[in-house]
Design a protein around this motif. Structure first.
Motif, mmCIF file in Angstrom:
data_model
loop_
_atom_site.group_PDB
_atom_site.id
_atom_site.type_symbol
_atom_site.label_atom_id
_atom_site.label_comp_id
_atom_site.label_asym_id
_atom_site.label_seq_id
_atom_site.Cartn_x
_atom_site.Cartn_y
_atom_site.Cartn_z
ATOM 1 N N LEU A 165 28.209 7.304 -15.449
ATOM 2 C CA LEU A 165 29.584 7.108 -15.051
ATOM 3 C C LEU A 165 30.165 5.777 -15.209
ATOM 4 C CD1 LEU A 165 29.443 9.398 -11.994
ATOM 5 C CD2 LEU A 165 30.682 10.090 -13.573
ATOM 6 N N HIS A 166 29.474 4.959 -14.836
ATOM 7 C CA HIS A 166 29.927 3.411 -14.975
ATOM 8 C C HIS A 166 30.254 3.210 -16.496
ATOM 9 C CE1 HIS A 166 29.294 -0.792 -15.320
ATOM 10 N NE2 HIS A 166 29.814 -0.927 -14.422
ATOM 11 N N GLY A 167 29.235 3.440 -17.344
ATOM 12 C CA GLY A 167 29.344 3.447 -19.078
ATOM 13 C C GLY A 167 30.725 4.116 -19.305
ATOM 14 N N VAL A 168 31.026 5.044 -18.759
ATOM 15 C CA VAL A 168 32.353 5.710 -19.629
ATOM 16 C C VAL A 168 33.637 5.516 -18.414
ATOM 17 C CG1 VAL A 168 31.083 7.793 -20.232
ATOM 18 C CG2 VAL A 168 32.136 7.820 -17.769
ATOM 19 N N GLY A 169 33.344 4.658 -17.626
ATOM 20 C CA GLY A 169 34.443 3.660 -16.945
ATOM 21 C C GLY A 169 35.083 4.583 -15.742
ATOM 22 N N ALA A 170 34.211 5.437 -15.159
ATOM 23 C CA ALA A 170 34.504 5.893 -13.904
ATOM 24 C C ALA A 170 34.675 4.761 -12.989
ATOM 25 C CB ALA A 170 33.407 7.085 -13.487
ATOM 26 N N ARG A 171 35.371 4.888 -11.900
ATOM 27 C CA ARG A 171 35.680 3.924 -10.872
ATOM 28 C C ARG A 171 35.141 4.116 -9.426
ATOM 29 N NH1 ARG A 171 41.971 2.350 -10.905
ATOM 30 N NH2 ARG A 171 41.116 0.345 -9.712
ATOM 31 N N PHE A 172 34.810 5.513 -9.199
ATOM 32 C CA PHE A 172 34.132 5.896 -8.115
ATOM 33 C C PHE A 172 33.091 6.869 -8.303
ATOM 34 C CE2 PHE A 172 37.755 8.781 -8.107
ATOM 35 C CZ PHE A 172 37.502 9.847 -7.380
ATOM 36 N N ILE A 173 32.342 6.984 -7.230
ATOM 37 C CA ILE A 173 31.453 8.297 -7.158
ATOM 38 C C ILE A 173 31.784 9.005 -5.833
ATOM 39 C CG2 ILE A 173 29.893 7.249 -8.687
ATOM 40 C CD1 ILE A 173 27.843 7.344 -6.266
ATOM 41 N N VAL A 174 31.378 10.291 -5.835
ATOM 42 C CA VAL A 174 31.370 10.996 -4.557
ATOM 43 C C VAL A 174 29.797 11.829 -4.432
ATOM 44 C CG1 VAL A 174 32.551 12.855 -3.064
ATOM 45 C CG2 VAL A 174 33.767 11.340 -4.742
ATOM 46 N N PRO A 210 20.745 6.590 0.606
ATOM 47 C CA PRO A 210 21.074 5.254 0.999
ATOM 48 C C PRO A 210 20.667 4.370 -0.536
ATOM 49 C CG PRO A 210 20.010 5.922 2.736
ATOM 50 C CD PRO A 210 20.071 7.115 1.916
ATOM 51 N N THR A 211 19.392 4.940 -1.209
ATOM 52 C CA THR A 211 19.076 4.260 -2.513
ATOM 53 C C THR A 211 20.343 4.645 -3.426
ATOM 54 O OG1 THR A 211 16.613 4.793 -1.921
ATOM 55 C CG2 THR A 211 17.308 4.252 -4.471
ATOM 56 N N LEU A 212 20.838 5.844 -3.725
ATOM 57 C CA LEU A 212 21.746 6.082 -4.461
ATOM 58 C C LEU A 212 23.054 5.292 -4.308
ATOM 59 C CD1 LEU A 212 23.039 7.968 -7.019
ATOM 60 C CD2 LEU A 212 23.882 9.546 -5.390
ATOM 61 N N ILE A 213 23.356 5.124 -2.899
ATOM 62 C CA ILE A 213 24.648 4.431 -2.641
ATOM 63 C C ILE A 213 24.509 3.045 -3.128
ATOM 64 C CG2 ILE A 213 25.957 3.509 -0.583
ATOM 65 C CD1 ILE A 213 25.195 6.342 0.671
ATOM 66 N N ARG A 214 23.403 2.204 -2.645
ATOM 67 C CA ARG A 214 23.252 0.932 -2.946
ATOM 68 C C ARG A 214 23.300 0.759 -4.515
ATOM 69 N NH1 ARG A 214 19.952 0.921 1.773
ATOM 70 N NH2 ARG A 214 18.033 1.925 0.399
ATOM 71 N N HIS A 215 22.594 1.490 -5.155
ATOM 72 C CA HIS A 215 22.788 1.527 -6.919
ATOM 73 C C HIS A 215 24.193 1.708 -7.068
ATOM 74 C CE1 HIS A 215 20.891 1.625 -10.756
ATOM 75 N NE2 HIS A 215 22.003 2.736 -10.917
ATOM 76 N N ALA A 216 25.024 2.543 -6.687
ATOM 77 C CA ALA A 216 26.454 2.565 -7.234
ATOM 78 C C ALA A 216 27.274 1.267 -6.757
ATOM 79 C CB ALA A 216 26.982 3.858 -6.724
#
Length: 207
Positions: A78-87, A93-99
């Protein structure tokens, strides 16, 4: 973290099941209707391409993000294609910290106070009560008594134009709208009509 929501219109449009060939037209109608936060869930067909096309066409006018995000690898795509947020649909917590480390806004799914605080401790900037209809507005009101002041809290799951005002009155900042907004195969014009109904309901609730 308790920063205010970055979304000007506190309605996140959820296009679950949309295809890449449809995404640009539907997102365009939403942007024209004043929506600036649009989520394409990752259980949609070829979600990477759909999000990439939406970002390319409308990323300057709206926050385009991915939903139902479960894995750090998905965050990287998602970061690579330019997305600005995730839901997320859950509290990881591990996923949240990564994002957060990747510079993305995180709308973290939760149900209980414990999950809400775990998400905030991991760096999530916003919370998503899901599925909201299971818990009801009273649950939001009770959570507001213990959550840090100013924490953006959205409700998702079963929210309708008719029920939106009760959610806002209970302390929700906004809502994510999915099945009441978009069903696979409908026209872009239908999506805009549904989006307008929610926007008008929001205006009435604020009046």
């Amino acid at each position: 973290m308790t920063d205010a929501s970055p979304f000007c219109l506190p309605l996140v449009a959820i296009l679950r099941g949309i295809t890449p060939d449809e995404s640009v037209a539907h997102v365009g109608e939403l942007v024209a209707e004043g929506y600036d936060a649009i989520e394409i869930p990752l259980n949609s067909p070829d979600w990477r391409e759909g999000i990439a096309r939406a970002v390319q066409a409308h990323g300057d006018a709206a926050w385009i993000g991915g939903g139902t995000v479960l894995q750090p690898e998905q965050v990287d795509v998602l970061h690579g294609v330019g997305a600005r947020f995730i839901v997320t649909p859950n509290t990881n917590p591990t996923l949240i910290r990564h994002a957060v480390d990747a510079g993305l806004q995180v709308v973290a799914g939760f149900a209980t106070a414990s999950e809400a605080f775990a998400a905030l401790d991991a760096g999530a900037q916003m919370l998503k009560l899901f599925p909201a209809a299971t818990y009801g507005p009273g649950h939001v009101r009770a959570l507001r008594a213990v959550l840090p002041k100013g924490t953006p809290l959205y409700v998702v799951g079963g929210v309708t134009p008719e029920s939106l005002s009760s959610w806002l009155a209970s302390g929700a900042d906004g809502a994510g709208i999915g099945g009441e907004l978009y069903l696979p195969g409908q026209s872009p014009e239908t999506t805009r009509a549904h989006a307008r109904a929610f926007r008008l309901a929001l205006a009435d609730a604020r009046a």
